[in-house]
Design a protein around this motif. Structure first.
Motif, PDB file in Angstrom:
ATOM      1  N   GLN A 172      60.058  70.223  13.517  1.00 49.93           N
ATOM      2  CA  GLN A 172      61.017  71.221  13.291  1.00 49.93           C
ATOM      3  C   GLN A 172      60.405  72.092  12.188  1.00 49.93           C
ATOM      4  N   PHE A 173      59.951  71.467  11.028  1.00 47.80           N
ATOM      5  CA  PHE A 173      59.714  72.219   9.685  1.00 47.80           C
ATOM      6  C   PHE A 173      58.059  72.369   9.632  1.00 47.80           C
ATOM      7  N   GLY A 174      57.673  71.937  10.708  1.00 42.70           N
ATOM      8  CA  GLY A 174      55.643  72.112  10.760  1.00 42.70           C
ATOM      9  C   GLY A 174      55.369  71.357   9.274  1.00 42.70           C
ATOM     10  N   VAL A 175      55.810  70.051   8.962  1.00 47.87           N
ATOM     11  CA  VAL A 175      55.429  69.429   7.985  1.00 47.87           C
ATOM     12  C   VAL A 175      54.801  68.117   8.457  1.00 47.87           C
ATOM     13  N   SER A 176      54.388  67.204   7.513  1.00 42.35           N
ATOM     14  CA  SER A 176      53.992  65.770   7.630  1.00 42.35           C
ATOM     15  C   SER A 176      55.022  64.971   7.646  1.00 42.35           C
ATOM     16  N   ARG A 177      54.881  63.675   8.126  1.00 45.44           N
ATOM     17  CA  ARG A 177      55.916  62.935   8.109  1.00 45.44           C
ATOM     18  C   ARG A 177      56.160  62.468   6.627  1.00 45.44           C
ATOM     19  N   ALA A 178      54.910  62.425   5.766  1.00 44.44           N
ATOM     20  CA  ALA A 178      55.376  62.185   4.440  1.00 44.44           C
ATOM     21  C   ALA A 178      55.975  63.016   3.687  1.00 44.44           C
ATOM     22  N   SER A 179      55.789  64.323   3.834  1.00 39.95           N
ATOM     23  CA  SER A 179      56.965  65.135   3.494  1.00 39.95           C
ATOM     24  C   SER A 179      58.360  65.009   3.888  1.00 39.95           C
ATOM     25  N   VAL A 180      58.536  64.745   5.124  1.00 40.52           N
ATOM     26  CA  VAL A 180      59.973  64.657   5.296  1.00 40.52           C
ATOM     27  C   VAL A 180      60.654  63.428   4.858  1.00 40.52           C
ATOM     28  N   ARG A 181      59.580  62.356   4.517  1.00 39.82           N
ATOM     29  CA  ARG A 181      60.381  61.126   3.896  1.00 39.82           C
ATOM     30  C   ARG A 181      60.637  61.701   2.372  1.00 39.82           C
ATOM     31  N   GLU A 182      59.578  62.359   1.862  1.00 37.63           N
ATOM     32  CA  GLU A 182      60.099  62.655   0.383  1.00 37.63           C
ATOM     33  C   GLU A 182      61.583  63.509   0.316  1.00 37.63           C
ATOM     34  N   ALA A 183      61.543  64.473   1.297  1.00 40.59           N
ATOM     35  CA  ALA A 183      62.671  65.056   1.158  1.00 40.59           C
ATOM     36  C   ALA A 183      64.051  64.435   1.753  1.00 40.59           C
ATOM     37  N   LEU A 184      63.830  63.274   2.492  1.00 43.03           N
ATOM     38  CA  LEU A 184      64.954  62.507   2.729  1.00 43.03           C
ATOM     39  C   LEU A 184      65.367  61.561   1.746  1.00 43.03           C
ATOM     40  N   GLN A 185      64.428  61.239   0.737  1.00 47.46           N
ATOM     41  CA  GLN A 185      64.624  60.524  -0.261  1.00 47.46           C
ATOM     42  C   GLN A 185      65.358  61.426  -1.298  1.00 47.46           C
ATOM     43  N   ARG A 186      64.994  62.617  -1.402  1.00 46.45           N
ATOM     44  CA  ARG A 186      65.637  63.559  -2.331  1.00 46.45           C
ATOM     45  C   ARG A 186      67.010  63.911  -1.737  1.00 46.45           C
ATOM     46  N   LEU A 187      67.194  63.962  -0.687  1.00 44.77           N
ATOM     47  CA  LEU A 187      68.638  64.404   0.016  1.00 44.77           C
ATOM     48  C   LEU A 187      69.644  62.897  -0.251  1.00 44.77           C
ATOM     49  N   ALA A 188      69.108  61.601  -0.099  1.00 44.20           N
ATOM     50  CA  ALA A 188      69.567  60.659  -0.434  1.00 44.20           C
ATOM     51  C   ALA A 188      70.158  60.398  -1.896  1.00 44.20           C
ATOM     52  N   ALA A 189      69.148  60.807  -2.872  1.00 45.75           N
ATOM     53  CA  ALA A 189      69.509  60.897  -4.245  1.00 45.75           C
ATOM     54  C   ALA A 189      70.563  61.811  -4.576  1.00 45.75           C
ATOM     55  N   GLU A 190      70.637  63.155  -3.978  1.00 42.33           N
ATOM     56  CA  GLU A 190      71.799  63.894  -3.991  1.00 42.33           C
ATOM     57  C   GLU A 190      73.084  63.414  -3.576  1.00 42.33           C
ATOM     58  N   GLY A 191      72.993  62.541  -2.466  1.00 43.56           N
ATOM     59  CA  GLY A 191      74.181  61.898  -1.942  1.00 43.56           C
ATOM     60  C   GLY A 191      74.361  62.648  -0.702  1.00 43.56           C
ATOM     61  N   LEU A 192      73.557  63.397  -0.085  1.00 43.32           N
ATOM     62  CA  LEU A 192      73.815  64.239   1.297  1.00 43.32           C
ATOM     63  C   LEU A 192      73.254  63.322   2.429  1.00 43.32           C
ATOM     64  N   VAL A 193      72.551  62.389   2.210  1.00 40.46           N
ATOM     65  CA  VAL A 193      71.837  61.742   3.399  1.00 40.46           C
ATOM     66  C   VAL A 193      72.082  60.238   3.056  1.00 40.46           C
ATOM     67  N   GLU A 194      72.156  59.327   3.956  1.00 40.15           N
ATOM     68  CA  GLU A 194      72.273  58.038   3.805  1.00 40.15           C
ATOM     69  C   GLU A 194      71.002  57.460   4.702  1.00 40.15           C
ATOM     70  N   LEU A 195      70.366  56.473   3.915  1.00 44.59           N
ATOM     71  CA  LEU A 195      69.233  55.760   4.402  1.00 44.59           C
ATOM     72  C   LEU A 195      69.503  54.365   4.802  1.00 44.59           C
ATOM     73  N   PHE A 196      69.191  54.068   6.094  1.00 45.84           N
ATOM     74  CA  PHE A 196      69.513  52.745   6.252  1.00 45.84           C
ATOM     75  C   PHE A 196      68.088  51.898   6.682  1.00 45.84           C
ATOM     76  N   ARG A 197      68.032  50.667   6.190  1.00 43.15           N
ATOM     77  CA  ARG A 197      66.756  49.962   6.452  1.00 43.15           C
ATOM     78  C   ARG A 197      66.636  49.791   7.825  1.00 43.15           C
ATOM     79  N   ASN A 198      65.276  50.075   8.296  1.00 45.70           N
ATOM     80  CA  ASN A 198      64.932  49.957   9.629  1.00 45.70           C
ATOM     81  C   ASN A 198      65.866  50.799  10.724  1.00 45.70           C
ATOM     82  N   LYS A 199      66.640  51.525  10.209  1.00 42.05           N
ATOM     83  CA  LYS A 199      67.369  52.480  11.274  1.00 42.05           C
ATOM     84  C   LYS A 199      67.541  54.038  10.852  1.00 42.05           C
ATOM     85  N   GLY A 200      66.411  54.158   9.795  1.00 42.95           N
ATOM     86  CA  GLY A 200      66.224  55.729   9.794  1.00 42.95           C
ATOM     87  C   GLY A 200      67.449  56.308   8.681  1.00 42.95           C
TER      88      GLY A 200
END
Length: 221
Positions: A48-76
Motif C-alpha cells: 500500500q505504501f510502497g515500502v519494505s516490510r522492514a519499514s512497516v515493522r519499524e512504523a508498527l513498533q512506533r505506533l505500538a509505543a504511542e499506544g495506537l497499535v497493539e502487537l500480538f506474538r505470532n499474530k501480527g
C-alpha cells in the motif's frame, strides 16, 4: 491525532519510509481508511505504501509505543480499540492539554507573535466545514493545531500532544453532531487566542474537549 483533536499527531511530511507508514496510518484513522480493531498485515501495508516490510515493522513498533497499535506474538498487529473508560481517560488528558495549548498560543500572540498563521488555518477549517468533506476537515484540523503549536513555541507541547490517543477516539466514536461541535468550539478558542486572552483561551480549549466528551458520552449511552 488524529487524532484530536483535541490534539492529534501533527507532522504530515514523512522523512523516511517508516514515517510514511506511521503518518499514513494515523491519517487513515482520521479518514476512516483504518478503524479500531482492524488487523494490520505487513505485506499489505508494504504494498500500500510502497515500502519494505522492514519499514512497516519499524512504523508498527512506533505506533505500538504511542499506544495506537497493539502487537500480538505470532499474530501480527491491530489498531487499538479503547474501552469506554479508556476513552474518557484520554479525553481527561486532552482537556487539560488543549487548554494549555490555547493558553500558550494566546500568551505568544499577546507578546507579538504573528496572527496570520492561525487566521489562515481557521479560514481553511471554515472552508472545509462548508464543503462537508470529512477528509478535508480532518486535514484542516491538523493544520490548525500545527499553527497553534508553532505560535506557542512550546517544545514540550510539541512533544506531548501527539502522544494523546485522540486519533483512536475520533475513529471509534463519530457522533453525527461532532463536526458541528468542533467547528463552533474552534472558532471560540481561536477568537480568545487572537485576542491574547490567556484565561479565556484556556477555558475555551478545555470546554471544547468537554463538549466532545458530552457528544461521545451520549453515543455510548
Amino acid at each position: 491525532m488524529s487524532s484530536t483533536l483535541p490534539p492529534e499527531p501533527v507532522a504530515d511530511t514523512p522523512e523516511t519510509a517508516a514515517d510514511a507508514v506511521f503518518h499514513g496510518i494515523v491519517q487513515g484513522l482520521a479518514q476512516q481508511r483504518f478503524v479500531p480493531g482492524q488487523r494490520l498485515v505487513e505485506v499489505d501495508l508494504a504494498a500500500q505504501f510502497g515500502v519494505s516490510r522492514a519499514s512497516v515493522r519499524e512504523a508498527l513498533q512506533r505506533l505500538a509505543a504511542e499506544g495506537l497499535v497493539e502487537l500480538f506474538r505470532n499474530k501480527g498487529a491491530a489498531i487499538r480499540t479503547l474501552s469506554p473508560q479508556e476513552t474518557l481517560e484520554v479525553l481527561d488528558v486532552a482537556e487539560r492539554m488543549t487548554g494549555l495549548l490555547a493558553r500558550s498560543a494566546a500568551r505568544a500572540i499577546a507578546a507579538g507573535a504573528p496572527r496570520k498563521p492561525i487566521e489562515a488555518a481557521l479560514a481553511q477549517l471554515h472552508e472545509a466545514d462548508r464543503g462537508q468533506d470529512q477528509d478535508t476537515f480532518a486535514g484542516a484540523r491538523r493544520g490548525l493545531y500545527r499553527a497553534l503549536l508553532a505560535t506557542s513555541g512550546s517544545r514540550e507541547l510539541r512533544r506531548l500532544l501527539p502522544s494523546i490517543h485522540m486519533p483512536i477516539v475520533y475513529a471509534q466514536h463519530r457522533p453525527a453532531t461532532l463536526q458541528q461541535v468542533r467547528m463552533r468550539d474552534y472558532q471560540a478558542m481561536c477568537q480568545a487566542i487572537l485576542a491574547g486572552d490567556e484565561a479565556a483561551a484556556d477555558a475555551a480549549g478545555m470546554q471544547h474537549v468537554r463538549n466532545v466528551r458530552e457528544a461521545i458520552a451520549r453515543r455510548l449511552q
